[in-house]
Design a protein around this motif. Structure first.
Motif, PDB file in Angstrom:
ATOM      1  N   ALA A 117       0.836  -1.210   0.000  1.00 35.75           N
ATOM      2  CA  ALA A 117       0.000   0.000   0.000  1.00 35.75           C
ATOM      3  C   ALA A 117       0.871   1.261   0.000  1.00 35.75           C
ATOM      4  O   ALA A 117       0.585   2.231  -0.708  1.00 35.75           O
ATOM      5  N   ALA A 118       1.936   1.229   0.808  1.00 40.21           N
ATOM      6  CA  ALA A 118       2.855   2.374   0.855  1.00 40.21           C
ATOM      7  C   ALA A 118       3.539   2.558  -0.492  1.00 40.21           C
ATOM      8  O   ALA A 118       3.700   3.682  -0.981  1.00 40.21           O
ATOM      9  N   SER A 119       3.936   1.445  -1.122  1.00 40.43           N
ATOM     10  CA  SER A 119       4.596   1.512  -2.428  1.00 40.43           C
ATOM     11  C   SER A 119       3.675   2.126  -3.475  1.00 40.43           C
ATOM     12  O   SER A 119       4.085   2.982  -4.266  1.00 40.43           O
ATOM     13  N   ILE A 120       2.418   1.682  -3.488  1.00 40.03           N
ATOM     14  CA  ILE A 120       1.444   2.231  -4.441  1.00 40.03           C
ATOM     15  C   ILE A 120       1.241   3.729  -4.200  1.00 40.03           C
ATOM     16  O   ILE A 120       1.149   4.522  -5.141  1.00 40.03           O
ATOM     17  N   SER A 121       1.186   4.117  -2.934  1.00 45.65           N
ATOM     18  CA  SER A 121       1.002   5.542  -2.603  1.00 45.65           C
ATOM     19  C   SER A 121       2.155   6.390  -3.134  1.00 45.65           C
ATOM     20  O   SER A 121       1.945   7.453  -3.718  1.00 45.65           O
ATOM     21  N   PHE A 122       3.392   5.906  -2.946  1.00 45.45           N
ATOM     22  CA  PHE A 122       4.555   6.637  -3.450  1.00 45.45           C
ATOM     23  C   PHE A 122       4.543   6.706  -4.976  1.00 45.45           C
ATOM     24  O   PHE A 122       4.896   7.736  -5.562  1.00 45.45           O
ATOM     25  N   THR A 123       4.129   5.621  -5.618  1.00 50.99           N
ATOM     26  CA  THR A 123       4.094   5.585  -7.080  1.00 50.99           C
ATOM     27  C   THR A 123       3.069   6.573  -7.626  1.00 50.99           C
ATOM     28  O   THR A 123       3.337   7.307  -8.585  1.00 50.99           O
ATOM     29  N   VAL A 124       1.876   6.588  -7.028  1.00 52.66           N
ATOM     30  CA  VAL A 124       0.833   7.529  -7.457  1.00 52.66           C
ATOM     31  C   VAL A 124       1.298   8.965  -7.252  1.00 52.66           C
ATOM     32  O   VAL A 124       1.120   9.831  -8.120  1.00 52.66           O
ATOM     33  N   LEU A 125       1.913   9.242  -6.107  1.00 53.91           N
ATOM     34  CA  LEU A 125       2.404  10.586  -5.815  1.00 53.91           C
ATOM     35  C   LEU A 125       3.484  11.001  -6.806  1.00 53.91           C
ATOM     36  O   LEU A 125       3.552  12.173  -7.209  1.00 53.91           O
ATOM     37  N   ALA A 126       4.300  10.048  -7.249  1.00 50.71           N
ATOM     38  CA  ALA A 126       5.363  10.361  -8.211  1.00 50.71           C
ATOM     39  C   ALA A 126       4.795  10.896  -9.511  1.00 50.71           C
ATOM     40  O   ALA A 126       5.385  11.778 -10.149  1.00 50.71           O
ATOM     41  N   PHE A 127       3.635  10.368  -9.922  1.00 41.46           N
ATOM     42  CA  PHE A 127       3.017  10.825 -11.165  1.00 41.46           C
ATOM     43  C   PHE A 127       2.436  12.230 -11.048  1.00 41.46           C
ATOM     44  O   PHE A 127       2.108  12.862 -12.051  1.00 41.46           O
ATOM     45  N   LEU A 128       2.294  12.721  -9.833  1.00 42.14           N
ATOM     46  CA  LEU A 128       1.740  14.060  -9.612  1.00 42.14           C
ATOM     47  C   LEU A 128       2.822  15.118  -9.435  1.00 42.14           C
ATOM     48  O   LEU A 128       2.506  16.301  -9.320  1.00 42.14           O
TER      49      LEU A 128
END
Length: 238
Positions: free
Chosen positions: A21-32
């Motif tokens: 879940a933390a990994s997905i959160s960081f990945t989504v934030l990276a796209f922003l």
């Protein structure tokens, strides 16, 4: 209705679930994130959490684990390169002044790359920078002084600090549409057109930044000419 506690208990029940879940959160934030260095930093964190999550599985998913570590290593290498490049991108006072006046929103790293491709020159009054009907071999940007543009022996405009000379010819790869002559001593930055074009062909980022700067200057000149034309057409107030 599912309560928050039951949702967490169901979907984040294990350490592996939390890490994913933390990994997905960081990945989504990276796209922003627009800043490429921050983007790579978040990508490092995201893949690092995924690699740690892989360790919690038995047996260890070897391909996934080393794949995430490889992505982490690649991003660390690129981040180090970006940090070193940004340290080298310290602009001198003249460069910073021209960047603010002529290069718009171009970032300091790209601006420094652009300045490394040319040189500062003092040009005497009455010097012809480009000639109508001929393809210039130089592109200029004025920092100090003024020049005027003439077409068919008629003055059509004035140029001052923060403006380019020869940008339309450069963008269209055609001959100059007007002759530009310095009306006073000018401090200019000049680029060899062919060298600059070669470097732009090799770098999409540099190409986009230069085209945006030249296009913006050209658009402002056209708008200024249109405004002068409109004022001439307005009846004089008596």
């Amino acid at each position: 209705m599912v309560s928050d506690s039951s949702f967490i208990g169901e979907y984040l029940a294990t350490t592996s679930d939390i890490l994913v879940a933390a990994s997905i959160s960081f990945t989504v934030l990276a796209f922003l994130i627009r800043d490429i260095l921050w983007l790579r930093s978040l990508a490092i964190l995201g893949n690092l959490f995924m690699a740690i999550s892989d360790v919690t599985h038995d047996p260890l998913p070897v391909i996934n684990f080393f794949g995430h570590l490889l992505i982490v290593a690649i991003n660390i290498g690129h981040s180090f390169y970006l940090i070193m490049e940004r340290r080298r991108a310290v602009l001198k006072p003249r460069e910073q002044a021209l960047r603010e006046q002529a290069l718009g929103s171009m970032d300091a790293v790209t601006a420094k790359r652009l300045f490394l491709l040319g040189q500062w020159v003092w040009i005497d009054e009455g010097t012809t920078l480009i000639t109508q009907g001929q393809k210039p071999d130089r592109l200029y940007a004025l920092l100090e002084g003024k020049a005027f543009a003439a077409a068919r022996y008629r003055k059509v405009g004035e140029l001052g600090p923060g403006q380019f000379v020869g940008e339309m010819s450069f963008l269209t790869n055609d001959t100059a549409g007007a002759t530009v002559v310095t009306s006073e001593r000018c401090l200019c930055f000049e680029w060899d057109r062919e060298l600059l074009r070669q470097q732009m062909d090799r770098s999409k980022d540099l190409n986009a930044a230069v085209v945006a700067a030249l296009g913006g200057d050209m658009a402002r000149k056209i708008m200024s000419q249109n405004m002068r034309f409109v004022r001439k057409q307005l009846p004089a107030r008596g």
